[in-house]
Scaffold this motif. Structure first.
Motif, PDB file in Angstrom:
ATOM      1  N   LEU A  87       0.690  -1.285   0.058  1.00  0.00           N
ATOM      2  CA  LEU A  87      -0.010  -0.046  -0.011  1.00  0.00           C
ATOM      3  C   LEU A  87       0.788   1.431   0.197  1.00  0.00           C
ATOM      4  O   LEU A  87       1.995   1.341   0.866  1.00  0.00           O
ATOM      5  N   ASP A  88       0.328   2.046  -0.846  1.00  0.00           N
ATOM      6  CA  ASP A  88       1.128   3.472  -0.871  1.00  0.00           C
ATOM      7  C   ASP A  88       0.303   4.270   0.173  1.00  0.00           C
ATOM      8  O   ASP A  88      -0.609   4.753  -0.030  1.00  0.00           O
ATOM      9  N   ARG A  89       1.092   4.713   1.194  1.00  0.00           N
ATOM     10  CA  ARG A  89       0.332   5.298   2.187  1.00  0.00           C
ATOM     11  C   ARG A  89       0.452   6.921   2.160  1.00  0.00           C
ATOM     12  O   ARG A  89       0.098   7.766   2.693  1.00  0.00           O
ATOM     13  N   ASN A  90       1.039   7.308   1.028  1.00  0.00           N
ATOM     14  CA  ASN A  90       1.137   8.642   0.735  1.00  0.00           C
ATOM     15  C   ASN A  90       0.114   8.988  -0.330  1.00  0.00           C
ATOM     16  O   ASN A  90      -0.269  10.292  -0.652  1.00  0.00           O
ATOM     17  N   ALA A  91      -0.676   7.954  -0.886  1.00  0.00           N
ATOM     18  CA  ALA A  91      -1.667   8.098  -1.592  1.00  0.00           C
ATOM     19  C   ALA A  91      -3.028   7.905  -0.985  1.00  0.00           C
ATOM     20  O   ALA A  91      -3.146   7.415   0.231  1.00  0.00           O
ATOM     21  N   LYS A  92      -4.051   8.364  -1.866  1.00  0.00           N
ATOM     22  CA  LYS A  92      -5.619   8.157  -1.311  1.00  0.00           C
ATOM     23  C   LYS A  92      -6.046   6.833  -1.805  1.00  0.00           C
ATOM     24  O   LYS A  92      -6.133   6.666  -3.106  1.00  0.00           O
ATOM     25  N   ASN A  93      -6.466   5.994  -0.944  1.00  0.00           N
ATOM     26  CA  ASN A  93      -6.731   4.641  -1.436  1.00  0.00           C
ATOM     27  C   ASN A  93      -8.338   4.253  -1.183  1.00  0.00           C
ATOM     28  O   ASN A  93      -9.008   4.777  -0.110  1.00  0.00           O
ATOM     29  N   PRO A  94      -9.082   3.337  -2.006  1.00  0.00           N
ATOM     30  CA  PRO A  94     -10.369   2.800  -1.571  1.00  0.00           C
ATOM     31  C   PRO A  94     -10.271   2.114  -0.408  1.00  0.00           C
ATOM     32  O   PRO A  94      -9.320   1.407  -0.142  1.00  0.00           O
ATOM     33  N   ALA A  95     -11.394   1.787   0.257  1.00  0.00           N
ATOM     34  CA  ALA A  95     -11.666   1.301   1.615  1.00  0.00           C
ATOM     35  C   ALA A  95     -12.776   0.425   1.677  1.00  0.00           C
ATOM     36  O   ALA A  95     -13.797   0.914   1.256  1.00  0.00           O
ATOM     37  N   ILE A  96     -13.007  -0.571   2.540  1.00  0.00           N
ATOM     38  CA  ILE A  96     -14.156  -1.236   2.479  1.00  0.00           C
ATOM     39  C   ILE A  96     -14.308  -1.723   3.888  1.00  0.00           C
ATOM     40  O   ILE A  96     -13.454  -2.159   4.603  1.00  0.00           O
ATOM     41  N   VAL A  97     -15.496  -1.550   4.510  1.00  0.00           N
ATOM     42  CA  VAL A  97     -15.828  -2.137   5.878  1.00  0.00           C
ATOM     43  C   VAL A  97     -16.536  -3.569   5.583  1.00  0.00           C
ATOM     44  O   VAL A  97     -17.393  -3.696   4.562  1.00  0.00           O
ATOM     45  N   VAL A  98     -16.191  -4.293   6.723  1.00  0.00           N
ATOM     46  CA  VAL A  98     -16.717  -5.704   6.675  1.00  0.00           C
ATOM     47  C   VAL A  98     -17.398  -6.199   7.761  1.00  0.00           C
ATOM     48  O   VAL A  98     -16.944  -6.254   8.798  1.00  0.00           O
ATOM     49  N   GLY A  99     -18.906  -6.617   7.733  1.00  0.00           N
ATOM     50  CA  GLY A  99     -19.675  -6.805   8.931  1.00  0.00           C
ATOM     51  C   GLY A  99     -19.886  -8.293   8.802  1.00  0.00           C
ATOM     52  O   GLY A  99     -20.027  -9.028   7.952  1.00  0.00           O
ATOM     53  N   HIS A 100     -19.783  -8.941  10.046  1.00  0.00           N
ATOM     54  CA  HIS A 100     -19.959 -10.198  10.073  1.00  0.00           C
ATOM     55  C   HIS A 100     -21.284 -10.670  10.682  1.00  0.00           C
ATOM     56  O   HIS A 100     -22.185 -10.012  10.403  1.00  0.00           O
ATOM     57  N   PRO A 101     -21.584 -12.118  10.159  1.00  0.00           N
ATOM     58  CA  PRO A 101     -22.962 -12.630  10.397  1.00  0.00           C
ATOM     59  C   PRO A 101     -23.497 -12.072  11.696  1.00  0.00           C
ATOM     60  O   PRO A 101     -23.170 -12.002  12.752  1.00  0.00           O
ATOM     61  N   MET A 102     -24.854 -12.337  11.700  1.00  0.00           N
ATOM     62  CA  MET A 102     -25.611 -12.268  13.087  1.00  0.00           C
ATOM     63  C   MET A 102     -25.135 -13.149  14.017  1.00  0.00           C
ATOM     64  O   MET A 102     -25.278 -14.352  13.592  1.00  0.00           O
ATOM     65  N   GLY A 103     -24.855 -12.537  15.058  1.00  0.00           N
ATOM     66  CA  GLY A 103     -24.499 -13.836  16.374  1.00  0.00           C
ATOM     67  C   GLY A 103     -23.052 -14.152  16.005  1.00  0.00           C
ATOM     68  O   GLY A 103     -22.593 -14.772  17.081  1.00  0.00           O
ATOM     69  N   ALA A 104     -22.390 -13.786  15.061  1.00  0.00           N
ATOM     70  CA  ALA A 104     -21.010 -14.172  15.230  1.00  0.00           C
ATOM     71  C   ALA A 104     -20.127 -12.763  15.620  1.00  0.00           C
ATOM     72  O   ALA A 104     -20.589 -11.859  16.072  1.00  0.00           O
TER      73      ALA A 104
END
Length: 370
Positions: A87-104
């Motif tokens: 990852l180029d930390r000097n650049a602006k990158n796309p990001a994704i949030v991931v949510g777990h199954p219900m009860g997990a």
């Protein structure tokens, strides 16, 4: 509740839990699912690791960091941030949030998805929903659809303030119940620029109606009445009761759907007990709070997410496919529904030979554009 109290009443809780199926399935619901394969009881306790089951997958191409951040209610939300080593930390990158199954918790399915997306060049973060895992919230395992959706927005707050993330390029993946929570969040948070759901459960419809609309209004009312009475018990200092979730033992009468969940949650394939938790209560929401799902309608106004895109992914053999079909029908363009051949519901939690990670990567690459 502390660990000792949880262990002390484990037998009582388990007895209550095991009287209940994951959903109160009756009549047409069970009949419609009758063709699902039943495991041989002789092999019931041996996890099925076929088709690349890899819930605890790690990658030498990815770095990870434990993080916490506040939601709007000043509760800590716990996450694990996964970044490509290149990852180029000097650049602006796309990001994704991931949510777990219900009860997990995030260690079940969400970490796997986040790792795989980081391998494909995205900043990805798994989160624990409030009241679960390492996130704040008492009592543990409480149901709060609003706070579950809020966790996704809080994750956007966090990611959007990282110097290496582009605020205009943040998306989300919701697995199982989190599919409905992320849709709920996206309806009021336009910062979620693209949304994907996998093996989605509409937790509102599932609790109101059960699968295939097999639960009657009278059955629903009995569940609500029981939960209301339980509030008196807990208000006066009585023991917390738990409901639904995954059975702890298999019998000759265990329903095929419960067997499917058992193979993930109750065997080394996917079993995980958070620090301070008890195996007796993992996966089980509190009985008195679970009825809050009855007031949860995530697909109402789903069309207002447009023109932001939604991708629905489900197995063509999944018992839960009705929820993805319903959401797809209601959503406005752009939208896409992808069926994974031969996959059931839980298969898409961790079977890397079946999960279409490349499809997810192409979807977010296309729609998380600067």
């Amino acid at each position: 509740m502390n660990r000792q109290n949880a262990d002390d009443h484990a037998a009582e809780a388990r007895a209550d839990i095991d009287r209940r199926s994951l959903l109160k399935m009756t009549g047409a619901g069970v009949a419609a699912l009758g063709m699902m394969p039943v495991l041989d009881l002789a092999d019931a306790k041996a996890q099925d690791m076929s088709r690349g089951a890899a819930n605890f997958y790690t990658s030498d191409r990815v770095t990870l960091q434990k993080v916490t951040f506040k939601n709007q209610y000043q509760m800590n939300v716990a996450g694990t941030l996964f970044t490509p080593k290149t990852l180029d930390r000097n650049a602006k990158n796309p990001a994704i949030v991931v949510g777990h199954p219900m009860g997990a918790v995030k260690e079940q399915s969400a970490n796997l998805y986040a790792t795989k997306m980081a391998e494909r060049g995205f900043v990805a973060m798994s989160i624990d929903l409030s009241f679960w895992g390492e996130s704040d919230g008492q009592p543990r395992n409480l149901v709060s659809p609003d706070l579950y959706a809020e966790a996704f927005s809080a994750a956007v707050d966090f990611l959007g303030t990282r110097p290496f993330v582009e605020r205009a390029r943040i998306g989300a993946i919701g697995i199982c119940g989190s599919g409905s929570f992320v849709i709920s969040a996206a309806k009021i948070d336009p910062r979620l620029r693209a949304v994907a759901t996998v093996s989605m459960y509409d937790m509102g419809a599932a609790n109101r109606d059960a699968l295939q609309h097999s639960q009657t209004v009278e059955q629903r009312k009995r569940i609500i009445a029981e939960a209301a009475e339980q509030r008196y018990v807990e208000f006066t200092g009585g023991e917390t009761k738990y409901t639904s979730g995954t059975v702890h033992e298999l019998t000759a009468d265990t329903h095929p759907i419960q067997r499917e969940f058992y193979d993930f949650y109750r065997t080394p394939r996917g079993e995980f007990t958070p620090a301070g938790g008890s195996p007796a209560t993992t996966t089980h929401p509190t009985l008195s709070s679970n009825v809050k799902f009855m007031n949860f309608y995530p697909f109402s106004d789903i069309e207002t997410i447009s023109p932001r895109p939604i991708l629905f992914i489900a197995g063509d053999q999944a018992h839960s496919k009705e929820f993805s079909e319903d959401a797809y029908r209601r959503a406005a363009e752009p939208k896409e529904l992808v069926w994974v051949p031969g996959a059931g519901h839980v298969d898409l939690y961790d079977r890397v030979d079946l999960i279409p990670f490349d499809k997810l990567a192409s979807f977010f690459s296309q729609h998380l554009t600067a």
